[in-house]
Design a protein around this motif. Structure first.
Motif, PDB file in Angstrom:
ATOM      1  N   VAL A  64       5.606  10.665   3.649  1.00  0.00           N
ATOM      2  CA  VAL A  64       4.536  10.917   2.771  1.00  0.00           C
ATOM      3  C   VAL A  64       3.615  12.041   3.308  1.00  0.00           C
ATOM      4  O   VAL A  64       3.147  11.943   4.317  1.00  0.00           O
ATOM      5  N   SER A  65       3.463  13.196   2.458  1.00  0.00           N
ATOM      6  CA  SER A  65       2.678  14.366   3.092  1.00  0.00           C
ATOM      7  C   SER A  65       1.539  14.889   2.192  1.00  0.00           C
ATOM      8  O   SER A  65       0.678  15.722   2.717  1.00  0.00           O
ATOM      9  N   ALA A  66       1.243  13.931   1.079  1.00  0.00           N
ATOM     10  CA  ALA A  66       0.142  14.630   0.098  1.00  0.00           C
ATOM     11  C   ALA A  66      -0.389  13.227  -0.475  1.00  0.00           C
ATOM     12  O   ALA A  66       0.679  12.493  -0.950  1.00  0.00           O
ATOM     13  N   VAL A  67      -1.613  13.440  -0.845  1.00  0.00           N
ATOM     14  CA  VAL A  67      -2.087  12.120  -1.833  1.00  0.00           C
ATOM     15  C   VAL A  67      -3.327  12.752  -2.497  1.00  0.00           C
ATOM     16  O   VAL A  67      -4.170  13.506  -1.786  1.00  0.00           O
ATOM     17  N   ALA A  68      -3.583  12.430  -3.685  1.00  0.00           N
ATOM     18  CA  ALA A  68      -4.934  12.439  -4.278  1.00  0.00           C
ATOM     19  C   ALA A  68      -5.177  11.469  -5.383  1.00  0.00           C
ATOM     20  O   ALA A  68      -4.317  10.367  -5.674  1.00  0.00           O
ATOM     21  N   TRP A  69      -6.600  11.105  -5.465  1.00  0.00           N
ATOM     22  CA  TRP A  69      -6.916   9.981  -6.428  1.00  0.00           C
ATOM     23  C   TRP A  69      -7.411  10.571  -7.582  1.00  0.00           C
ATOM     24  O   TRP A  69      -8.288  11.541  -7.543  1.00  0.00           O
ATOM     25  N   ASP A  70      -6.847  10.316  -8.935  1.00  0.00           N
ATOM     26  CA  ASP A  70      -7.174  11.188  -9.951  1.00  0.00           C
ATOM     27  C   ASP A  70      -7.963  10.192 -10.901  1.00  0.00           C
ATOM     28  O   ASP A  70      -8.255  10.688 -12.063  1.00  0.00           O
ATOM     29  N   GLY A  71      -8.794   9.216 -10.185  1.00  0.00           N
ATOM     30  CA  GLY A  71      -9.549   8.255 -11.007  1.00  0.00           C
ATOM     31  C   GLY A  71      -9.066   6.762 -11.371  1.00  0.00           C
ATOM     32  O   GLY A  71      -9.943   6.296 -11.786  1.00  0.00           O
ATOM     33  N   ARG A  72      -7.877   6.947 -11.406  1.00  0.00           N
ATOM     34  CA  ARG A  72      -7.077   5.578 -11.516  1.00  0.00           C
ATOM     35  C   ARG A  72      -6.008   5.213 -10.741  1.00  0.00           C
ATOM     36  O   ARG A  72      -5.696   4.170 -10.034  1.00  0.00           O
ATOM     37  N   ARG A  73      -5.209   6.362 -10.294  1.00  0.00           N
ATOM     38  CA  ARG A  73      -4.103   6.181  -9.674  1.00  0.00           C
ATOM     39  C   ARG A  73      -4.243   7.065  -8.259  1.00  0.00           C
ATOM     40  O   ARG A  73      -4.826   8.136  -8.419  1.00  0.00           O
ATOM     41  N   ASP A  87       7.521  14.866   1.506  1.00  0.00           N
ATOM     42  CA  ASP A  87       7.828  16.393   1.904  1.00  0.00           C
ATOM     43  C   ASP A  87       9.528  16.370   2.246  1.00  0.00           C
ATOM     44  O   ASP A  87       9.940  17.621   2.639  1.00  0.00           O
ATOM     45  N   LYS A  88      10.207  15.156   1.849  1.00  0.00           N
ATOM     46  CA  LYS A  88      11.566  15.410   1.792  1.00  0.00           C
ATOM     47  C   LYS A  88      12.197  14.757   0.365  1.00  0.00           C
ATOM     48  O   LYS A  88      11.416  14.338  -0.351  1.00  0.00           O
ATOM     49  N   ASP A  89      13.243  15.197  -0.064  1.00  0.00           N
ATOM     50  CA  ASP A  89      13.629  14.901  -1.420  1.00  0.00           C
ATOM     51  C   ASP A  89      13.819  13.396  -1.532  1.00  0.00           C
ATOM     52  O   ASP A  89      14.364  12.871  -0.545  1.00  0.00           O
ATOM     53  N   VAL A  90      13.865  12.836  -2.564  1.00  0.00           N
ATOM     54  CA  VAL A  90      14.094  11.542  -3.126  1.00  0.00           C
ATOM     55  C   VAL A  90      15.207  11.554  -4.098  1.00  0.00           C
ATOM     56  O   VAL A  90      14.780  12.319  -5.213  1.00  0.00           O
ATOM     57  N   PRO A  91      16.359  11.233  -3.824  1.00  0.00           N
ATOM     58  CA  PRO A  91      17.494  11.874  -4.588  1.00  0.00           C
ATOM     59  C   PRO A  91      17.550  10.991  -6.099  1.00  0.00           C
ATOM     60  O   PRO A  91      17.070   9.999  -6.125  1.00  0.00           O
ATOM     61  N   GLY A  92      18.060  11.246  -7.218  1.00  0.00           N
ATOM     62  CA  GLY A  92      18.382  10.779  -8.329  1.00  0.00           C
ATOM     63  C   GLY A  92      17.496  11.385  -9.451  1.00  0.00           C
ATOM     64  O   GLY A  92      16.418  11.707  -9.380  1.00  0.00           O
ATOM     65  N   ASP A  93      18.160  11.544 -10.626  1.00  0.00           N
ATOM     66  CA  ASP A  93      17.370  12.344 -11.838  1.00  0.00           C
ATOM     67  C   ASP A  93      16.087  11.509 -12.096  1.00  0.00           C
ATOM     68  O   ASP A  93      15.299  11.961 -12.890  1.00  0.00           O
ATOM     69  N   GLN A  94      16.238   9.995 -11.909  1.00  0.00           N
ATOM     70  CA  GLN A  94      15.021   9.256 -12.263  1.00  0.00           C
ATOM     71  C   GLN A  94      14.136   9.152 -11.408  1.00  0.00           C
ATOM     72  O   GLN A  94      13.065   8.341 -11.287  1.00  0.00           O
ATOM     73  N   ARG A  95      14.278   9.690 -10.331  1.00  0.00           N
ATOM     74  CA  ARG A  95      13.358   9.741  -9.170  1.00  0.00           C
ATOM     75  C   ARG A  95      12.874  11.076  -8.750  1.00  0.00           C
ATOM     76  O   ARG A  95      13.168  12.262  -9.527  1.00  0.00           O
ATOM     77  N   SER A  96      11.811  11.097  -7.814  1.00  0.00           N
ATOM     78  CA  SER A  96      11.095  12.294  -7.760  1.00  0.00           C
ATOM     79  C   SER A  96      10.239  12.231  -6.450  1.00  0.00           C
ATOM     80  O   SER A  96       9.962  11.206  -5.952  1.00  0.00           O
ATOM     81  N   PRO A  97      10.244  13.299  -5.483  1.00  0.00           N
ATOM     82  CA  PRO A  97       9.264  13.065  -4.312  1.00  0.00           C
ATOM     83  C   PRO A  97       7.828  13.054  -4.684  1.00  0.00           C
ATOM     84  O   PRO A  97       7.294  12.900  -3.757  1.00  0.00           O
ATOM     85  N   VAL A  98       7.607  13.161  -6.025  1.00  0.00           N
ATOM     86  CA  VAL A  98       6.043  13.093  -6.339  1.00  0.00           C
ATOM     87  C   VAL A  98       6.056  11.745  -7.247  1.00  0.00           C
ATOM     88  O   VAL A  98       6.806  11.498  -8.060  1.00  0.00           O
ATOM     89  N   THR A 103       9.079  13.215 -12.989  1.00  0.00           N
ATOM     90  CA  THR A 103      10.404  13.777 -13.071  1.00  0.00           C
ATOM     91  C   THR A 103      10.460  14.820 -13.825  1.00  0.00           C
ATOM     92  O   THR A 103      11.558  15.289 -14.104  1.00  0.00           O
ATOM     93  N   ALA A 104       9.416  15.654 -14.240  1.00  0.00           N
ATOM     94  CA  ALA A 104       9.384  16.902 -14.767  1.00  0.00           C
ATOM     95  C   ALA A 104      10.369  17.931 -13.716  1.00  0.00           C
ATOM     96  O   ALA A 104      10.123  17.870 -12.560  1.00  0.00           O
ATOM     97  N   ASP A 105      11.085  18.636 -14.549  1.00  0.00           N
ATOM     98  CA  ASP A 105      12.044  19.596 -13.535  1.00  0.00           C
ATOM     99  C   ASP A 105      11.353  20.294 -12.555  1.00  0.00           C
ATOM    100  O   ASP A 105      11.604  20.400 -11.366  1.00  0.00           O
ATOM    101  N   LEU A 106      10.118  20.882 -12.945  1.00  0.00           N
ATOM    102  CA  LEU A 106       9.248  21.735 -12.072  1.00  0.00           C
ATOM    103  C   LEU A 106       8.920  21.132 -10.709  1.00  0.00           C
ATOM    104  O   LEU A 106       8.842  21.620  -9.686  1.00  0.00           O
ATOM    105  N   ILE A 107       8.326  19.878 -10.977  1.00  0.00           N
ATOM    106  CA  ILE A 107       7.783  18.840  -9.880  1.00  0.00           C
ATOM    107  C   ILE A 107       8.925  18.411  -9.376  1.00  0.00           C
ATOM    108  O   ILE A 107       9.008  18.351  -7.775  1.00  0.00           O
ATOM    109  N   ARG A 108      10.069  17.990  -9.999  1.00  0.00           N
ATOM    110  CA  ARG A 108      11.358  17.082  -9.109  1.00  0.00           C
ATOM    111  C   ARG A 108      11.923  17.990  -8.214  1.00  0.00           C
ATOM    112  O   ARG A 108      12.530  17.616  -7.115  1.00  0.00           O
ATOM    113  N   THR A 109      12.122  19.167  -8.443  1.00  0.00           N
ATOM    114  CA  THR A 109      12.983  20.312  -7.827  1.00  0.00           C
ATOM    115  C   THR A 109      12.135  20.919  -6.797  1.00  0.00           C
ATOM    116  O   THR A 109      12.968  21.770  -5.927  1.00  0.00           O
TER     117      THR A 109
END
Length: 346
Positions: free
Chosen positions: A31-40, A46-57, A76-82
């Motif tokens: 894990v290389s990044a974190v933010a609190w958005d008010g609830r989550r 900073d490495k890939d998490v494989p699988g179309d249903q997964r994401s590094p975010v 899992t939006a494509d711009l985020i996931r890739t």
């Protein structure tokens, strides 16, 4: 001087146990990044998490400062996931959008093969399904923000740099808000560089859900951590955070070195200063432990988020090391788990 108290240390799952990559190797949470958005708590590897249903975010609900294990959601939006090599997140100065940056330290001058290492993304808080790519550009079918490299290089005066921090601060006296890029490495190339703690700022405005830069990029802040007693090794900036409630800015600086005995040493320091002092170019405070000594993390701290009550949630990139520090309630983590520390700053 600011002093910090450790409230809790723990680990959280970033994906299911036993996940393998295409080569059959265990996927490791880094894990290389974190933010609190008010609830989550929104986090990134900073490495890939494989699988179309997964994401590094991904995101986890946060209750009383602690991530909730049954609430894991992948973005899992494509711009985020890739995108590759996420380094930091930030809320906009208005607080309605989340911005994510990669390192901008890798590019192939002959092709677009590495352009996905150069993305600056934004989406509405809690709605990551339709992210916008800031400074959107398409080369050889690859969408990226690679054009921002020219702006960063012009501001920094060097061809190689690595972005590891991101924050947004409000404008004053009618001026636009500014996006801050925290720079960790600066030099000629990835083998010839110095560790730095430097901040580049660029003014921006929101146009709906899109962020548009409105002026030049320029260095706004720079400090040398080696001037402080108690900083044991050369460090570089590893995270940048602005607390909108208190108008304080926090830096993490980390080290990963081999000492004179050939042993690997990793750790990090926390720094704090008011927005007024930051804008005036004054030195930050090196945050102290309860005994008055410089507070040193026993791992490579890579991200800090300010929770709604002012407590700090810190995440680490342990690379592939599974052993945890002596003060941790567990001896080791599993590959799918990431360590964290919850702090209170007095």
């Amino acid at each position: 001087m600011s002093r910090v108290r450790i409230l809790q240390k723990g680990v959280f799952a970033c994906f299911e146990p036993g996940l393998k990559d295409a080569d059959g190797q265990s996927v490791n949470a880094e894990v290389s990044a974190v933010a609190w958005d008010g609830r989550r708590l929104v986090m990134a590897s900073d490495k890939d998490v494989p699988g179309d249903q997964r994401s590094p975010v991904f995101a986890l609900d946060c209750v009383d400062g602690l991530p909730q294990p049954d609430s894991l959601q992948f973005y899992t939006a494509d711009l985020i996931r890739t995108a590759e090599k996420y380094e930091d997140f930030a809320l906009t100065a208005e607080g309605n959008h989340l911005i994510a940056t990669t390192g901008f330290d890798r590019v192939d001058g002959q092709s677009a093969a590495m352009h996905h290492y150069n993305r600056l993304l934004i989406w509405p808080v809690g709605d990551p399904a339709t992210p916008h790519l800031i400074a959107d550009r398409k080369d050889e079918g690859v969408r990226s923000s690679v054009g921002l490299r020219d702006d960063l290089e012009a501001a920094l005066g060097a061809p190689y740099y690595k972005v590891e921090g991101l924050a947004a601060i409000p404008g004053r006296d009618g001026a636009d808000a500014r996006l801050l890029f925290g720079i960790r490495e600066l030099g000629q190339d990835h083998e010839h560089f110095d560790y730095v703690s430097r901040v580049v700022a660029a003014p921006y405005r929101m146009d709906g859900d899109a962020l548009v830069f409105t002026g030049d990029f320029g260095v706004i802040y720079d400090f040398d951590p080696s001037r402080w007693d108690g900083v044991r090794f050369a460090v570089g900036l590893s995270s940048l955070e602005y607390d909108h409630a208190s108008a304080w800015i926090y830096f993490l600086t980390s080290f990963e070195v081999t000492d004179d005995n050939g042993d690997e040493q990793v750790g990090a320091y926390l720094w704090a200063l008011t927005l007024d002092d930051f804008l005036a170019g004054r030195d930050p405070e090196l945050v102290q432990a309860e005994d008055g000594s410089p507070f040193e993390f026993a791992n490579k701290a890579e991200g800090v988020a300010v929770l709604g009550d002012g407590r700090l949630f810190v995440v680490y990139d342990p690379d592939r090391a599974l052993e945890l520090e002596d003060e941790h309630p567990r001896d080791a983590r599993e590959p799918h788990e990431a360590p964290y520390t919850l702090l209170a700053l007095d």
